[in-house]
Design an enzyme around this catalytic site. Structure first.
Site, PDB file in Angstrom:
ATOM      1  N   LEU A 129     -44.716 -16.900 -10.320  1.00  0.00           N
ATOM      2  CA  LEU A 129     -45.087 -17.787 -11.416  1.00  0.00           C
ATOM      3  C   LEU A 129     -45.352 -16.926 -12.646  1.00  0.00           C
ATOM      4  O   LEU A 129     -45.814 -15.789 -12.530  1.00  0.00           O
ATOM      5  CB  LEU A 129     -46.362 -18.575 -11.080  1.00  0.00           C
ATOM      6  CG  LEU A 129     -46.308 -19.599  -9.947  1.00  0.00           C
ATOM      7  CD1 LEU A 129     -47.683 -20.231  -9.759  1.00  0.00           C
ATOM      8  CD2 LEU A 129     -45.268 -20.674 -10.208  1.00  0.00           C
ATOM      9  N   ASP A 130     -45.065 -17.483 -13.831  1.00  0.00           N
ATOM     10  CA  ASP A 130     -45.405 -16.775 -15.064  1.00  0.00           C
ATOM     11  C   ASP A 130     -46.903 -16.500 -15.106  1.00  0.00           C
ATOM     12  O   ASP A 130     -47.706 -17.248 -14.520  1.00  0.00           O
ATOM     13  CB  ASP A 130     -45.027 -17.617 -16.291  1.00  0.00           C
ATOM     14  CG  ASP A 130     -43.524 -17.729 -16.475  1.00  0.00           C
ATOM     15  OD1 ASP A 130     -42.795 -16.910 -15.894  1.00  0.00           O
ATOM     16  OD2 ASP A 130     -43.089 -18.647 -17.205  1.00  0.00           O
ATOM     17  N   ARG A 131     -47.277 -15.479 -15.824  1.00  0.00           N
ATOM     18  CA  ARG A 131     -48.692 -15.088 -15.917  1.00  0.00           C
ATOM     19  C   ARG A 131     -49.581 -16.266 -16.334  1.00  0.00           C
ATOM     20  O   ARG A 131     -50.641 -16.490 -15.754  1.00  0.00           O
ATOM     21  CB  ARG A 131     -48.852 -13.944 -16.923  1.00  0.00           C
ATOM     22  CG  ARG A 131     -50.303 -13.637 -17.259  1.00  0.00           C
ATOM     23  CD  ARG A 131     -50.419 -12.511 -18.272  1.00  0.00           C
ATOM     24  NE  ARG A 131     -51.207 -11.430 -17.728  1.00  0.00           N
ATOM     25  CZ  ARG A 131     -51.192 -10.188 -18.190  1.00  0.00           C
ATOM     26  NH1 ARG A 131     -50.403  -9.871 -19.178  1.00  0.00           N
ATOM     27  NH2 ARG A 131     -51.952  -9.258 -17.641  1.00  0.00           N
ATOM     28  N   THR A 179     -49.008 -19.467 -16.131  1.00  0.00           N
ATOM     29  CA  THR A 179     -48.842 -20.675 -15.324  1.00  0.00           C
ATOM     30  C   THR A 179     -49.738 -20.576 -14.097  1.00  0.00           C
ATOM     31  O   THR A 179     -49.716 -19.578 -13.384  1.00  0.00           O
ATOM     32  CB  THR A 179     -47.376 -20.838 -14.877  1.00  0.00           C
ATOM     33  OG1 THR A 179     -46.538 -20.938 -16.026  1.00  0.00           O
ATOM     34  CG2 THR A 179     -47.200 -22.083 -14.029  1.00  0.00           C
ATOM     35  N   ARG A 206     -40.371 -24.399 -19.850  1.00  0.00           N
ATOM     36  CA  ARG A 206     -40.805 -24.056 -21.206  1.00  0.00           C
ATOM     37  C   ARG A 206     -39.671 -24.249 -22.212  1.00  0.00           C
ATOM     38  O   ARG A 206     -39.875 -24.802 -23.298  1.00  0.00           O
ATOM     39  CB  ARG A 206     -41.325 -22.617 -21.219  1.00  0.00           C
ATOM     40  CG  ARG A 206     -42.540 -22.421 -20.322  1.00  0.00           C
ATOM     41  CD  ARG A 206     -42.809 -20.965 -20.017  1.00  0.00           C
ATOM     42  NE  ARG A 206     -43.158 -20.219 -21.226  1.00  0.00           N
ATOM     43  CZ  ARG A 206     -43.323 -18.910 -21.267  1.00  0.00           C
ATOM     44  NH1 ARG A 206     -43.165 -18.178 -20.170  1.00  0.00           N
ATOM     45  NH2 ARG A 206     -43.643 -18.316 -22.400  1.00  0.00           N
TER      46      ARG A 206
END
Length: 297
Positions: free
Chosen positions: A137-139, A141, A238
């Site tokens: 997961l993105d930082r 998120t 996004r």
């Protein structure tokens, strides 16, 4: 009652009748005193369908799974920073990652990561224990993320990911009022040298990405959306929310005008997949951050 030993530190039971949690625990732990059973519940050692609970009167239904962790396991879990465990068995660990925590360290980033926290956790049981990255997961998120506990499971999950994963559900808090109740965005995504992903409506050699969304609630300033991924491309939600004209709140890289949440308004709500060992369809869910709900009312 059906009982299964998951690990030496966790016992699992399958509920066979409608009953509240405390009476059920007293029944399956008949050799323990009422006070010790209540203490186990209060200390957070009990999980129902993979979710930790301390509610004495939580209703149970037939088929639900109740896990009872040893006190040692519960203490290990309490030491975790930035992550919490939703489910653990011999093959996988499913976590709820907080926003601001990297999934895995990069060459430039040596900060605290979910991988590092869960590695420390499994090594407390045995110093040779390891975990293996399945996805990220993105930082900024938060939400459901999974690690494998052995290399065979990692390879099985990664090699069959598109077939095994049945649901990737996200919750997005986006800027402005989304007028349509639901919709689908389909485009081709390409990444430039600055690591920014761009969307093109026609096939330009990029990766095809499909995102479905449904409006849950909205006001004049923002909208709460349920977002279902048909494909899982880098920064897909996004980019597609920017294309929709409603960038994810706090996501300045993809068009957001402000950051009132002090984080990106994106949360991995649920992950459903075929368990690599049993073939059983399992689903894990992480509660939507309350700030997403209150801000969009």
């Amino acid at each position: 009652m059906k009982r299964k030993q998951i690990t030496s530190n966790v016992k699992e039971y399958t509920v066979e009748e409608q009953i509240e949690l405390l009476p059920y625990l007293l029944k399956v732990m008949s050799k323990s005193s009422r006070n010790s059973v209540k203490s186990i519940l209060t200390r957070g050692q009990v999980m129902v369908d993979g979710q930790m609970t301390t509610k004495h009167n939580q209703p149970l239904a037939p088929g639900q799974k109740v896990e009872i962790q040893s006190n040692k396991t519960a203490i290990n879990v309490s030491k975790l920073v930035g992550v919490s465990i939703l489910h653990e068995d011999d093959d996988i660990i499913v976590i709820n990652k907080e926003a601001g925590i990297l999934s895995v360290a990069s060459e430039k980033e040596k900060d605290q990561t979910a991988y590092r926290e869960i590695t420390k956790y499994v090594k407390r049981s045995h110093p040779e224990n390891r975990i293996f990255v399945v996805h990220r997961l993105d930082r900024d998120t938060s939400g459901v993320m999974m690690f494998a506990k052995n290399e065979e499971t990692q390879q099985a999950l990664q090699s069959t990911w598109n077939e095994s994963v049945k649901e990737r559900l996200y919750t997005a808090l986006v800027e402005g009022k989304v007028r349509t109740e639901s919709g689908t965005i389909s485009s081709w995504l390409t990444e430039n040298s600055a690591f920014r992903v761009y969307s093109n409506p026609t096939d330009n050699g990029g990766q095809h990405a499909i995102t479905h969304y449904r409006r849950v609630q909205a006001n004049k300033d923002c909208s709460l959306l349920e977002v279902l991924l048909e494909t899982g491309r880098k920064n897909q939600i996004r980019v597609h929310m920017e294309e929709l004209g409603h960038p994810v709140m706090g996501d300045k890289k993809y068009g957001a005008t402000g950051n009132p949440l002090r984080r990106v308004g994106l949360h991995a709500t649920a992950l459903s997949f075929l368990h690599p060992r049993t073939g059983e369809l399992v689903r894990f869910e992480a509660e939507v951050p309350q700030i997403f709900i209150t801000r969009s009312k």
